[in-house]
Design an enzyme around this catalytic site. Structure first.
Site, mmCIF file in Angstrom:
data_model
loop_
_atom_site.group_PDB
_atom_site.id
_atom_site.type_symbol
_atom_site.label_atom_id
_atom_site.label_comp_id
_atom_site.label_asym_id
_atom_site.label_seq_id
_atom_site.Cartn_x
_atom_site.Cartn_y
_atom_site.Cartn_z
ATOM 1 N N SER A 42 32.282 46.400 29.971
ATOM 2 C CA SER A 42 32.264 44.966 29.676
ATOM 3 C C SER A 42 31.102 44.262 30.375
ATOM 4 O O SER A 42 30.961 44.335 31.596
ATOM 5 C CB SER A 42 33.580 44.319 30.125
ATOM 6 N N HIS A 74 31.140 43.539 24.421
ATOM 7 C CA HIS A 74 30.877 44.890 23.925
ATOM 8 C C HIS A 74 30.166 44.776 22.581
ATOM 9 O O HIS A 74 30.617 44.061 21.688
ATOM 10 C CB HIS A 74 32.180 45.670 23.722
ATOM 11 N N HIS A 98 39.117 50.983 23.080
ATOM 12 C CA HIS A 98 40.263 50.974 23.982
ATOM 13 C C HIS A 98 41.541 51.238 23.191
ATOM 14 O O HIS A 98 41.654 50.855 22.025
ATOM 15 C CB HIS A 98 40.408 49.611 24.675
ATOM 16 N N TYR A 100 44.258 49.707 23.671
ATOM 17 C CA TYR A 100 44.945 48.442 23.406
ATOM 18 C C TYR A 100 44.405 47.729 22.176
ATOM 19 O O TYR A 100 45.045 46.801 21.658
ATOM 20 C CB TYR A 100 44.903 47.514 24.625
ATOM 21 N N GLU A 101 43.244 48.151 21.687
ATOM 22 C CA GLU A 101 42.724 47.584 20.444
ATOM 23 C C GLU A 101 43.396 48.197 19.222
ATOM 24 O O GLU A 101 43.175 47.746 18.099
ATOM 25 C CB GLU A 101 41.217 47.815 20.340
ATOM 26 N N ALA A 128 33.806 47.548 34.084
ATOM 27 C CA ALA A 128 34.117 46.396 34.935
ATOM 28 C C ALA A 128 35.555 46.562 35.385
ATOM 29 O O ALA A 128 36.425 46.902 34.585
ATOM 30 C CB ALA A 128 33.949 45.097 34.154
ATOM 31 N N MET A 233 41.079 49.079 32.220
ATOM 32 C CA MET A 233 41.789 49.430 30.984
ATOM 33 C C MET A 233 41.024 50.445 30.146
ATOM 34 O O MET A 233 41.222 50.518 28.929
ATOM 35 C CB MET A 233 42.044 48.157 30.174
ATOM 36 N N SER A 234 40.151 51.214 30.763
ATOM 37 C CA SER A 234 39.319 52.151 30.000
ATOM 38 C C SER A 234 38.989 53.362 30.855
ATOM 39 O O SER A 234 39.688 53.680 31.811
ATOM 40 C CB SER A 234 38.021 51.442 29.572
ATOM 41 N N ASN A 257 36.353 41.173 39.765
ATOM 42 C CA ASN A 257 37.402 40.225 40.167
ATOM 43 C C ASN A 257 38.345 40.922 41.143
ATOM 44 O O ASN A 257 38.399 42.151 41.220
ATOM 45 C CB ASN A 257 38.185 39.713 38.960
ATOM 46 N N HIS A 291 38.893 37.205 31.495
ATOM 47 C CA HIS A 291 37.792 38.004 30.949
ATOM 48 C C HIS A 291 36.463 37.284 31.138
ATOM 49 O O HIS A 291 35.417 37.919 31.282
ATOM 50 C CB HIS A 291 38.038 38.297 29.469
#
Length: 321
Positions: A42, A74, A98, A100-101, A128, A233-234, A257, A291
Protein backbone atom coordinates in the site's frame (compact mmCIF):
# COMPACT_ATOMS: atom_id res chain seq x y z
CA UNK A 1 6.28 -35.99 -21.66
CA UNK A 2 6.37 -32.41 -20.28
CA UNK A 3 3.14 -31.54 -22.11
CA UNK A 4 1.44 -34.62 -20.67
CA UNK A 5 2.68 -33.69 -17.20
CA UNK A 6 1.39 -30.14 -17.60
CA UNK A 7 -2.02 -31.37 -18.71
CA UNK A 8 -2.40 -33.10 -15.35
CA UNK A 9 -1.81 -29.80 -13.53
CA UNK A 10 -4.01 -26.91 -14.76
CA UNK A 11 -1.85 -24.34 -12.96
CA UNK A 12 1.17 -25.24 -15.09
CA UNK A 13 -0.87 -24.96 -18.29
CA UNK A 14 -2.14 -21.51 -17.24
CA UNK A 15 1.37 -20.35 -16.35
CA UNK A 16 2.58 -21.25 -19.83
CA UNK A 17 -0.32 -19.28 -21.33
CA UNK A 18 0.41 -16.25 -19.13
CA UNK A 19 4.08 -16.24 -20.11
CA UNK A 20 3.00 -16.37 -23.75
CA UNK A 21 0.77 -13.32 -23.18
CA UNK A 22 3.60 -11.44 -21.46
CA UNK A 23 5.87 -11.99 -24.45
CA UNK A 24 3.35 -10.16 -26.62
CA UNK A 25 3.84 -7.00 -24.54
CA UNK A 26 7.43 -7.37 -23.33
CA UNK A 27 9.54 -7.71 -26.45
CA UNK A 28 12.94 -6.83 -24.99
CA UNK A 29 14.58 -10.15 -24.08
CA UNK A 30 16.49 -8.54 -21.20
CA UNK A 31 13.26 -7.67 -19.43
CA UNK A 32 12.02 -11.24 -19.70
CA UNK A 33 14.95 -12.38 -17.55
CA UNK A 34 14.46 -10.36 -14.34
CA UNK A 35 17.05 -10.86 -11.62
CA UNK A 36 14.72 -9.78 -8.79
CA UNK A 37 10.97 -9.69 -8.29
CA UNK A 38 9.29 -6.98 -6.20
CA UNK A 39 5.84 -6.82 -4.62
CA UNK A 40 4.74 -3.26 -3.86
CA UNK A 41 2.47 -2.77 -0.85
CA UNK A 42 0.00 0.00 0.00
CA UNK A 43 1.33 3.37 -1.08
CA UNK A 44 4.64 1.86 -2.22
CA UNK A 45 3.99 1.46 -5.95
CA UNK A 46 6.25 4.47 -6.48
CA UNK A 47 9.13 2.00 -6.08
CA UNK A 48 8.80 1.38 -9.80
CA UNK A 49 8.68 5.05 -10.85
CA UNK A 50 12.44 5.25 -11.04
CA UNK A 51 12.87 2.22 -13.29
CA UNK A 52 15.23 2.93 -16.16
CA UNK A 53 14.35 2.40 -19.80
CA UNK A 54 13.19 0.19 -21.30
CA UNK A 55 10.11 0.17 -19.09
CA UNK A 56 6.99 -1.84 -19.86
CA UNK A 57 3.77 -1.92 -17.84
CA UNK A 58 1.43 -4.83 -18.50
CA UNK A 59 -2.07 -4.39 -16.99
CA UNK A 60 -3.26 -7.32 -14.93
CA UNK A 61 -6.41 -7.33 -17.05
CA UNK A 62 -4.31 -8.49 -20.01
CA UNK A 63 -2.92 -11.52 -18.19
CA UNK A 64 -4.65 -14.83 -17.59
CA UNK A 65 -4.84 -15.86 -13.95
CA UNK A 66 -4.51 -12.31 -12.59
CA UNK A 67 -7.16 -10.48 -10.61
CA UNK A 68 -7.67 -6.76 -10.19
CA UNK A 69 -6.52 -4.83 -7.15
CA UNK A 70 -9.40 -2.75 -5.81
CA UNK A 71 -7.53 -1.03 -2.97
CA UNK A 72 -6.60 2.67 -3.02
CA UNK A 73 -2.81 2.93 -3.20
CA UNK A 74 -2.48 -0.18 -5.37
CA UNK A 75 -2.17 -0.12 -9.14
CA UNK A 76 -2.94 -3.19 -11.23
CA UNK A 77 0.02 -3.87 -13.49
CA UNK A 78 3.28 -5.77 -13.79
CA UNK A 79 6.14 -3.33 -14.35
CA UNK A 80 9.32 -4.42 -16.12
CA UNK A 81 12.41 -2.21 -16.14
CA UNK A 82 16.02 -1.66 -15.17
CA UNK A 83 17.38 -0.69 -11.75
CA UNK A 84 20.67 0.83 -10.63
CA UNK A 85 23.85 1.81 -12.42
CA UNK A 86 24.28 -1.77 -13.60
CA UNK A 87 20.88 -1.75 -15.35
CA UNK A 88 19.60 -4.80 -13.51
CA UNK A 89 16.36 -6.17 -15.00
CA UNK A 90 13.53 -6.50 -12.48
CA UNK A 91 9.79 -7.11 -12.44
CA UNK A 92 7.42 -5.51 -9.93
CA UNK A 93 3.82 -6.05 -8.93
CA UNK A 94 2.21 -2.62 -8.75
CA UNK A 95 -0.52 -3.65 -6.39
CA UNK A 96 -1.23 -7.03 -4.88
CA UNK A 97 -4.33 -9.13 -4.30
CA UNK A 98 -5.89 -9.85 -0.90
CA UNK A 99 -8.19 -12.56 0.35
CA UNK A 100 -10.52 -9.92 1.80
CA UNK A 101 -11.17 -8.59 -1.70
CA UNK A 102 -12.74 -11.94 -2.51
CA UNK A 103 -9.76 -13.34 -4.42
CA UNK A 104 -9.09 -17.05 -4.12
CA UNK A 105 -5.71 -17.92 -2.61
CA UNK A 106 -4.64 -19.30 -6.00
CA UNK A 107 -5.09 -15.81 -7.48
CA UNK A 108 -3.29 -14.11 -4.58
CA UNK A 109 -0.11 -16.13 -5.12
CA UNK A 110 -0.30 -16.46 -8.90
CA UNK A 111 1.87 -13.43 -9.85
CA UNK A 112 4.65 -14.81 -7.65
CA UNK A 113 4.54 -18.05 -9.63
CA UNK A 114 4.70 -16.09 -12.88
CA UNK A 115 7.84 -14.35 -11.62
CA UNK A 116 9.34 -17.73 -10.81
CA UNK A 117 8.48 -18.95 -14.31
CA UNK A 118 10.44 -15.95 -15.65
CA UNK A 119 13.47 -17.16 -13.70
CA UNK A 120 13.27 -14.94 -10.60
CA UNK A 121 15.14 -16.55 -7.69
CA UNK A 122 15.05 -13.63 -5.23
CA UNK A 123 11.93 -11.71 -4.30
CA UNK A 124 11.50 -8.55 -2.22
CA UNK A 125 8.01 -8.24 -0.76
CA UNK A 126 6.99 -4.91 0.76
CA UNK A 127 3.96 -3.99 2.79
CA UNK A 128 2.51 -1.30 5.02
CA UNK A 129 1.93 -2.58 8.53
CA UNK A 130 0.67 -1.50 11.93
CA UNK A 131 3.04 -1.73 14.87
CA UNK A 132 2.10 -3.94 17.82
CA UNK A 133 5.41 -3.22 19.53
CA UNK A 134 5.79 0.11 21.38
CA UNK A 135 9.53 -0.07 20.64
CA UNK A 136 8.89 -0.01 16.87
CA UNK A 137 7.51 3.44 15.95
CA UNK A 138 5.90 4.74 12.79
CA UNK A 139 8.47 5.13 10.02
CA UNK A 140 10.61 2.13 10.97
CA UNK A 141 11.22 -0.61 8.41
CA UNK A 142 10.83 -4.09 9.85
CA UNK A 143 12.98 -6.74 8.20
CA UNK A 144 10.73 -9.74 8.75
CA UNK A 145 12.39 -12.84 10.21
CA UNK A 146 9.25 -14.84 11.02
CA UNK A 147 5.50 -14.67 10.68
CA UNK A 148 2.37 -15.54 12.61
CA UNK A 149 -0.27 -16.49 10.05
CA UNK A 150 -3.59 -16.47 11.88
CA UNK A 151 -5.64 -17.41 8.76
CA UNK A 152 -3.20 -20.28 8.15
CA UNK A 153 -4.17 -21.69 11.53
CA UNK A 154 -7.90 -21.28 11.05
CA UNK A 155 -8.63 -22.81 7.65
CA UNK A 156 -7.33 -20.30 5.09
CA UNK A 157 -3.89 -21.72 4.32
CA UNK A 158 -3.01 -20.90 0.69
CA UNK A 159 -1.66 -24.46 0.25
CA UNK A 160 -5.10 -26.04 0.80
CA UNK A 161 -6.34 -28.21 -2.04
CA UNK A 162 -4.69 -30.58 -4.50
CA UNK A 163 -0.96 -30.21 -5.09
CA UNK A 164 -0.66 -27.78 -8.01
CA UNK A 165 2.65 -29.06 -9.37
CA UNK A 166 4.67 -32.26 -8.92
CA UNK A 167 7.53 -30.01 -7.76
CA UNK A 168 5.58 -28.49 -4.85
CA UNK A 169 5.88 -30.23 -1.48
CA UNK A 170 2.64 -31.45 0.07
CA UNK A 171 3.86 -30.30 3.48
CA UNK A 172 5.71 -27.03 3.01
CA UNK A 173 8.32 -26.21 5.69
CA UNK A 174 8.28 -22.54 6.71
CA UNK A 175 10.86 -22.49 9.51
CA UNK A 176 13.33 -21.17 6.93
CA UNK A 177 10.89 -18.96 5.01
CA UNK A 178 12.84 -15.70 5.43
CA UNK A 179 16.31 -15.71 3.89
CA UNK A 180 19.06 -14.76 6.37
CA UNK A 181 21.31 -13.88 3.42
CA UNK A 182 18.80 -11.37 2.03
CA UNK A 183 18.11 -9.93 5.48
CA UNK A 184 21.84 -9.35 5.83
CA UNK A 185 21.87 -7.49 2.51
CA UNK A 186 18.99 -5.30 3.74
CA UNK A 187 21.04 -4.09 6.71
CA UNK A 188 24.16 -3.67 4.57
CA UNK A 189 22.14 -1.62 2.07
CA UNK A 190 20.75 0.61 4.82
CA UNK A 191 24.26 1.11 6.21
CA UNK A 192 25.49 2.20 2.77
CA UNK A 193 22.74 4.81 2.38
CA UNK A 194 23.71 8.02 4.28
CA UNK A 195 20.11 9.24 4.54
CA UNK A 196 18.94 5.96 6.02
CA UNK A 197 21.44 4.00 8.13
CA UNK A 198 20.95 0.71 9.93
CA UNK A 199 19.00 2.37 12.75
CA UNK A 200 16.09 2.81 10.34
CA UNK A 201 15.68 -0.97 10.21
CA UNK A 202 14.78 -3.54 12.85
CA UNK A 203 14.06 -7.27 12.65
CA UNK A 204 10.70 -8.58 13.77
CA UNK A 205 7.74 -10.92 13.36
CA UNK A 206 4.88 -10.13 10.96
CA UNK A 207 1.34 -11.11 12.00
CA UNK A 208 -1.02 -11.86 9.13
CA UNK A 209 -4.74 -11.32 9.66
CA UNK A 210 -7.44 -11.73 7.03
CA UNK A 211 -8.86 -8.18 7.40
CA UNK A 212 -10.31 -5.95 6.13
CA UNK A 213 -11.31 -4.61 9.57
CA UNK A 214 -8.49 -3.22 11.68
CA UNK A 215 -7.77 -5.06 14.91
CA UNK A 216 -9.71 -4.55 18.11
CA UNK A 217 -7.61 -3.76 21.20
CA UNK A 218 -8.11 -7.34 22.42
CA UNK A 219 -6.96 -8.76 19.08
CA UNK A 220 -3.94 -6.48 19.04
CA UNK A 221 -3.09 -7.51 22.59
CA UNK A 222 -3.38 -11.20 21.60
CA UNK A 223 -1.08 -10.79 18.60
CA UNK A 224 1.45 -8.87 20.67
CA UNK A 225 1.44 -11.51 23.40
CA UNK A 226 1.96 -14.21 20.74
CA UNK A 227 5.15 -12.49 19.62
CA UNK A 228 3.92 -10.28 16.79
CA UNK A 229 5.77 -7.02 16.19
CA UNK A 230 3.73 -5.75 13.25
CA UNK A 231 0.40 -6.74 11.73
CA UNK A 232 -1.01 -6.60 8.22
CA UNK A 233 -3.51 -8.13 5.82
CA UNK A 234 -1.19 -9.50 3.14
CA UNK A 235 2.29 -10.88 2.45
CA UNK A 236 2.10 -14.36 3.99
CA UNK A 237 0.24 -15.86 0.98
CA UNK A 238 2.96 -14.32 -1.21
CA UNK A 239 5.65 -15.86 0.97
CA UNK A 240 4.04 -19.30 0.85
CA UNK A 241 3.79 -19.19 -2.94
CA UNK A 242 7.40 -18.01 -3.20
CA UNK A 243 8.66 -20.79 -0.95
CA UNK A 244 6.71 -23.37 -2.95
CA UNK A 245 8.58 -21.98 -5.94
CA UNK A 246 11.89 -22.31 -4.04
CA UNK A 247 12.51 -18.56 -4.15
CA UNK A 248 14.60 -16.64 -1.61
CA UNK A 249 12.33 -14.26 0.29
CA UNK A 250 12.93 -10.83 1.82
CA UNK A 251 10.00 -8.98 3.41
CA UNK A 252 10.20 -5.30 4.33
CA UNK A 253 7.32 -3.95 6.42
CA UNK A 254 7.02 -0.17 6.60
CA UNK A 255 5.33 0.80 9.86
CA UNK A 256 2.61 3.29 8.94
CA UNK A 257 0.55 3.35 12.14
CA UNK A 258 0.47 2.14 15.72
CA UNK A 259 -2.15 -0.48 16.50
CA UNK A 260 -4.56 0.94 19.10
CA UNK A 261 -3.96 -1.08 22.27
CA UNK A 262 -4.94 1.07 25.29
CA UNK A 263 -3.47 0.06 28.65
CA UNK A 264 -6.96 -0.06 30.14
CA UNK A 265 -10.56 0.25 29.01
CA UNK A 266 -12.91 3.07 29.88
CA UNK A 267 -14.82 2.27 33.05
CA UNK A 268 -18.32 3.27 31.96
CA UNK A 269 -19.86 2.32 35.30
CA UNK A 270 -17.43 4.59 37.15
CA UNK A 271 -18.26 7.42 34.75
CA UNK A 272 -21.99 7.01 35.36
CA UNK A 273 -21.49 6.91 39.12
CA UNK A 274 -19.41 10.10 38.92
CA UNK A 275 -22.11 11.81 36.88
CA UNK A 276 -24.80 10.80 39.37
CA UNK A 277 -22.65 12.15 42.20
CA UNK A 278 -22.28 15.47 40.41
CA UNK A 279 -18.58 15.05 39.72
CA UNK A 280 -17.03 16.06 36.43
CA UNK A 281 -15.97 13.20 34.17
CA UNK A 282 -12.89 13.38 31.98
CA UNK A 283 -13.30 11.14 28.96
CA UNK A 284 -10.16 10.22 27.07
CA UNK A 285 -10.66 9.59 23.39
CA UNK A 286 -9.28 6.42 21.81
CA UNK A 287 -7.55 6.69 18.45
CA UNK A 288 -8.46 4.69 15.37
CA UNK A 289 -6.38 3.42 12.46
CA UNK A 290 -7.22 4.55 8.94
CA UNK A 291 -6.15 3.68 5.42
CA UNK A 292 -5.53 7.37 4.77
CA UNK A 293 -2.88 7.35 7.49
CA UNK A 294 -1.28 4.28 5.91
CA UNK A 295 -1.10 5.97 2.50
CA UNK A 296 0.21 9.23 3.97
CA UNK A 297 3.15 7.59 5.74
CA UNK A 298 3.78 5.39 2.72
CA UNK A 299 4.08 8.53 0.61
CA UNK A 300 6.41 10.21 3.09
CA UNK A 301 8.74 7.20 3.18
CA UNK A 302 8.46 6.21 -0.47
CA UNK A 303 11.84 7.66 -1.44
CA UNK A 304 13.61 5.94 1.46
CA UNK A 305 11.99 2.62 0.55
CA UNK A 306 12.86 3.06 -3.11
CA UNK A 307 16.50 3.76 -2.31
CA UNK A 308 16.69 0.81 0.08
CA UNK A 309 15.13 -1.65 -2.36
CA UNK A 310 17.31 -0.41 -5.22
CA UNK A 311 20.49 -0.84 -3.18
CA UNK A 312 19.44 -4.34 -2.07
CA UNK A 313 18.87 -5.27 -5.71
CA UNK A 314 22.34 -4.02 -6.60
CA UNK A 315 23.86 -6.11 -3.82
CA UNK A 316 21.93 -9.19 -4.96
CA UNK A 317 23.18 -8.67 -8.52
CA UNK A 318 26.76 -8.30 -7.30
CA UNK A 319 26.56 -11.59 -5.42
CA UNK A 320 24.94 -13.33 -8.38
CA UNK A 321 27.55 -12.23 -10.90
Amino acid sequence: MAEQQHSEYPLLVMLDETIGQLKQYVTDERLLKPVVGIVCGSGLSTLAKEFKEPVVHVPYSKLKGFGESSIVGHSSALAFGMVGEQNIPVVAMLGRFHLYEGHHSDVVGYPIRVMSKLGVKNIIITNAAGSLNPQIPVGKVVVVRDHLGMPNLTGLNPSFGPVRSPEYPRFLPLSDAYSPALRRLAFLAAHQLPKLGMDALVEGTYSWVAGPAYETPAEGRLLRSAGGDVVGMSTVPDVIAAREEKMNVLVLSLVTNMVVIPEKYRDIRAEVEAELAGRSVKVETVGAASHEEVLAVGGQKAEDMRGLVERIIELIAQQSS
